[in-house]
Design a protein around this motif. Structure first.
Motif, PDB file in Angstrom:
ATOM      1  N   LEU A 119      -6.463  -3.141 -11.910  1.00  0.00           N
ATOM      2  CA  LEU A 119      -6.745  -1.744 -11.574  1.00  0.00           C
ATOM      3  C   LEU A 119      -7.731  -1.762 -10.413  1.00  0.00           C
ATOM      4  O   LEU A 119      -8.765  -2.432 -10.484  1.00  0.00           O
ATOM      5  N   VAL A 120      -7.414  -1.031  -9.352  1.00  0.00           N
ATOM      6  CA  VAL A 120      -8.260  -0.983  -8.160  1.00  0.00           C
ATOM      7  C   VAL A 120      -8.839   0.418  -8.020  1.00  0.00           C
ATOM      8  O   VAL A 120      -8.117   1.416  -8.128  1.00  0.00           O
ATOM      9  N   ILE A 121     -10.138   0.480  -7.771  1.00  0.00           N
ATOM     10  CA  ILE A 121     -10.819   1.753  -7.535  1.00  0.00           C
ATOM     11  C   ILE A 121     -11.193   1.797  -6.061  1.00  0.00           C
ATOM     12  O   ILE A 121     -11.873   0.906  -5.557  1.00  0.00           O
ATOM     13  N   GLN A 122     -10.716   2.837  -5.373  1.00  0.00           N
ATOM     14  CA  GLN A 122     -10.858   2.924  -3.926  1.00  0.00           C
ATOM     15  C   GLN A 122     -11.304   4.316  -3.508  1.00  0.00           C
ATOM     16  O   GLN A 122     -11.149   5.279  -4.252  1.00  0.00           O
ATOM     17  N   ASP A 123     -11.818   4.412  -2.289  1.00  0.00           N
ATOM     18  CA  ASP A 123     -12.099   5.703  -1.675  1.00  0.00           C
ATOM     19  C   ASP A 123     -10.815   6.243  -1.071  1.00  0.00           C
ATOM     20  O   ASP A 123      -9.903   5.483  -0.741  1.00  0.00           O
ATOM     21  N   ASP A 124     -10.723   7.566  -0.925  1.00  0.00           N
ATOM     22  CA  ASP A 124      -9.546   8.174  -0.308  1.00  0.00           C
ATOM     23  C   ASP A 124      -9.973   9.385   0.513  1.00  0.00           C
ATOM     24  O   ASP A 124     -10.459  10.373  -0.036  1.00  0.00           O
ATOM     25  N   MET A 125      -9.782   9.287   1.836  1.00  0.00           N
ATOM     26  CA  MET A 125     -10.157  10.386   2.733  1.00  0.00           C
ATOM     27  C   MET A 125      -9.203  11.569   2.643  1.00  0.00           C
ATOM     28  O   MET A 125      -9.536  12.652   3.094  1.00  0.00           O
ATOM     29  N   ASP A 126      -8.014  11.371   2.086  1.00  0.00           N
ATOM     30  CA  ASP A 126      -7.050  12.463   2.002  1.00  0.00           C
ATOM     31  C   ASP A 126      -7.282  13.359   0.789  1.00  0.00           C
ATOM     32  O   ASP A 126      -6.596  14.376   0.639  1.00  0.00           O
ATOM     33  N   LEU A 127      -8.233  12.994  -0.046  1.00  0.00           N
ATOM     34  CA  LEU A 127      -8.595  13.826  -1.199  1.00  0.00           C
ATOM     35  C   LEU A 127      -9.939  14.485  -0.927  1.00  0.00           C
ATOM     36  O   LEU A 127     -10.849  13.858  -0.363  1.00  0.00           O
TER      37      LEU A 127
ATOM     38  N   ALA B 180      -0.252   1.145   1.373  1.00  0.00           N
ATOM     39  CA  ALA B 180      -1.690   1.173   1.652  1.00  0.00           C
ATOM     40  C   ALA B 180      -2.137   2.550   2.122  1.00  0.00           C
ATOM     41  O   ALA B 180      -3.316   2.888   1.995  1.00  0.00           O
ATOM     42  N   GLY B 181      -1.232   3.334   2.692  1.00  0.00           N
ATOM     43  CA  GLY B 181      -1.595   4.673   3.146  1.00  0.00           C
ATOM     44  C   GLY B 181      -2.707   4.664   4.176  1.00  0.00           C
ATOM     45  O   GLY B 181      -3.524   5.573   4.208  1.00  0.00           O
ATOM     46  N   GLY B 182      -2.776   3.620   4.997  1.00  0.00           N
ATOM     47  CA  GLY B 182      -3.813   3.538   6.022  1.00  0.00           C
ATOM     48  C   GLY B 182      -5.132   2.944   5.547  1.00  0.00           C
ATOM     49  O   GLY B 182      -6.062   2.799   6.327  1.00  0.00           O
ATOM     50  N   HIS B 183      -5.223   2.591   4.269  1.00  0.00           N
ATOM     51  CA  HIS B 183      -6.472   2.016   3.726  1.00  0.00           C
ATOM     52  C   HIS B 183      -6.412   0.496   3.913  1.00  0.00           C
ATOM     53  O   HIS B 183      -5.603  -0.184   3.293  1.00  0.00           O
ATOM     54  N   ASN B 184      -7.297  -0.042   4.750  1.00  0.00           N
ATOM     55  CA  ASN B 184      -7.249  -1.473   5.085  1.00  0.00           C
ATOM     56  C   ASN B 184      -7.572  -2.377   3.905  1.00  0.00           C
ATOM     57  O   ASN B 184      -7.062  -3.495   3.825  1.00  0.00           O
ATOM     58  N   GLY B 185      -8.408  -1.929   2.992  1.00  0.00           N
ATOM     59  CA  GLY B 185      -8.695  -2.730   1.799  1.00  0.00           C
ATOM     60  C   GLY B 185      -7.458  -2.879   0.931  1.00  0.00           C
ATOM     61  O   GLY B 185      -7.156  -3.973   0.428  1.00  0.00           O
ATOM     62  N   ILE B 186      -6.714  -1.789   0.754  1.00  0.00           N
ATOM     63  CA  ILE B 186      -5.470  -1.833  -0.020  1.00  0.00           C
ATOM     64  C   ILE B 186      -4.422  -2.660   0.718  1.00  0.00           C
ATOM     65  O   ILE B 186      -3.683  -3.435   0.107  1.00  0.00           O
ATOM     66  N   LYS B 187      -4.366  -2.530   2.033  1.00  0.00           N
ATOM     67  CA  LYS B 187      -3.421  -3.327   2.830  1.00  0.00           C
ATOM     68  C   LYS B 187      -3.667  -4.816   2.610  1.00  0.00           C
ATOM     69  O   LYS B 187      -2.735  -5.595   2.412  1.00  0.00           O
ATOM     70  N   SER B 188      -4.918  -5.230   2.592  1.00  0.00           N
ATOM     71  CA  SER B 188      -5.261  -6.632   2.354  1.00  0.00           C
ATOM     72  C   SER B 188      -4.875  -7.062   0.938  1.00  0.00           C
ATOM     73  O   SER B 188      -4.350  -8.158   0.733  1.00  0.00           O
TER      74      SER B 188
ATOM     75  N   ILE C 109      -2.465  -5.784  -0.965  1.00  0.00           N
ATOM     76  CA  ILE C 109      -1.005  -5.889  -1.014  1.00  0.00           C
ATOM     77  C   ILE C 109      -0.554  -7.208  -0.399  1.00  0.00           C
ATOM     78  O   ILE C 109       0.306  -7.901  -0.944  1.00  0.00           O
ATOM     79  N   GLN C 110      -1.155  -7.586   0.717  1.00  0.00           N
ATOM     80  CA  GLN C 110      -0.792  -8.830   1.397  1.00  0.00           C
ATOM     81  C   GLN C 110      -1.070 -10.051   0.521  1.00  0.00           C
ATOM     82  O   GLN C 110      -0.249 -10.957   0.428  1.00  0.00           O
ATOM     83  N   HIS C 111      -2.212 -10.071  -0.165  1.00  0.00           N
ATOM     84  CA  HIS C 111      -2.623 -11.260  -0.915  1.00  0.00           C
ATOM     85  C   HIS C 111      -2.140 -11.277  -2.361  1.00  0.00           C
ATOM     86  O   HIS C 111      -1.995 -12.351  -2.942  1.00  0.00           O
ATOM     87  N   VAL C 112      -1.899 -10.105  -2.935  1.00  0.00           N
ATOM     88  CA  VAL C 112      -1.368 -10.036  -4.298  1.00  0.00           C
ATOM     89  C   VAL C 112       0.168 -10.069  -4.247  1.00  0.00           C
ATOM     90  O   VAL C 112       0.817 -10.321  -5.248  1.00  0.00           O
ATOM     91  N   LYS C 113       0.704  -9.808  -3.060  1.00  0.00           N
ATOM     92  CA  LYS C 113       2.143  -9.901  -2.766  1.00  0.00           C
ATOM     93  C   LYS C 113       2.978  -8.853  -3.491  1.00  0.00           C
ATOM     94  O   LYS C 113       4.143  -9.078  -3.815  1.00  0.00           O
ATOM     95  N   THR C 114       2.374  -7.700  -3.730  1.00  0.00           N
ATOM     96  CA  THR C 114       3.094  -6.567  -4.298  1.00  0.00           C
ATOM     97  C   THR C 114       2.293  -5.295  -4.057  1.00  0.00           C
ATOM     98  O   THR C 114       1.072  -5.344  -3.899  1.00  0.00           O
ATOM     99  N   GLN C 115       3.016  -4.163  -4.028  1.00  0.00           N
ATOM    100  CA  GLN C 115       2.377  -2.844  -3.970  1.00  0.00           C
ATOM    101  C   GLN C 115       2.229  -2.251  -5.370  1.00  0.00           C
ATOM    102  O   GLN C 115       1.698  -1.167  -5.528  1.00  0.00           O
ATOM    103  N   GLU C 116       2.713  -2.977  -6.365  1.00  0.00           N
ATOM    104  CA  GLU C 116       2.776  -2.433  -7.715  1.00  0.00           C
ATOM    105  C   GLU C 116       1.554  -2.829  -8.536  1.00  0.00           C
ATOM    106  O   GLU C 116       1.616  -3.714  -9.382  1.00  0.00           O
TER     107      GLU C 116
END
Length: 189
Positions: free
Chosen positions: A87-95, A108-116, A118-125
């Motif tokens: 479970l990831v807790i993140q900030d969101d500028m769209d809210l 990732a929706g433009g969030h670089n932390g989430i993009k990273s 996804i790249q390293h966990v190898k899934t968006q799920e």
């Protein structure tokens, strides 16, 4: 075992900024659960404990936001965990400030932390709790400055309430199906 990761940037200059709301929620959970964040491995600060009969890791990546996955990928691998345990807790500028939104998967929706991640966990799920920090109405440079600012006195009550709701949703995620947790907390205005 379950893993709750809060995204943020290490260092006192980033403490209590909009971009560090994930770290703030991890600190809140650490206090609520009595799990001290004292271990450092995989370029992450973490603590391990048991909550509601479930083993739990609370994690703050120490890689800076844009490289969060570099810490979390190896940590999941070491503990033999999958994205289903994350479970990831993140900030969101769209809210708007003080709103939370739970998502079971997505881009990732433009969030670089989430993009990273996804790249390293190898899934968006993987499950996410997004905490609204609002959005400036200016240029990209203004966005960078904005996420590294603290909350105004007027916003602080809303953000405190959002962090409390996020911590309750995180605890519910540990024992309930995430779809049920999403229905409860996404409907909670």
């Amino acid at each position: 075992m379950k893993v709750i990761v809060g995204l943020g940037n290490p260092g006192s200059e980033y403490a209590h900024t909009r971009h560090n709301i994930g770290f703030e929620v991890i600190d809140l959970l650490s206090n609520q659960f009595g799990i001290s964040l004292t271990k450092t491995k995989f370029n992450a600060l973490f603590g391990k404990g048991t909550v509601d009969g479930q083993e739990l890791l609370l994690v703050k990546p120490l890689t800076y936001m844009n490289a969060s996955g570099e810490a979390i990928g190896p940590l999941l691998h070491f503990f033999k965990l999958s994205a289903e345990d994350l479970l990831v807790i993140q900030d969101d500028m769209d809210l708007p400030v003080g709103k939370i939104r739970l998502r079971q998967k997505g881009s990732a929706g433009g969030h670089n932390g989430i993009k990273s991640l996804i790249q390293h966990v190898k899934t968006q799920e993987f499950a996410r709790i997004k905490v609204g920090i609002g959005h400036p109405q200016h240029t990209h440079d203004a966005v960078v400055r904005y996420v590294l600012q603290g909350f105004s006195a007027d916003e602080q009550m809303d953000i405190d309430s959002a962090m409390e709701r996020a911590s309750k949703a995180a605890r519910a995620w540990m024992t309930l199906p995430f779809a049920q947790v999403m229905n409860t907390y996404n409907a909670n205005k």
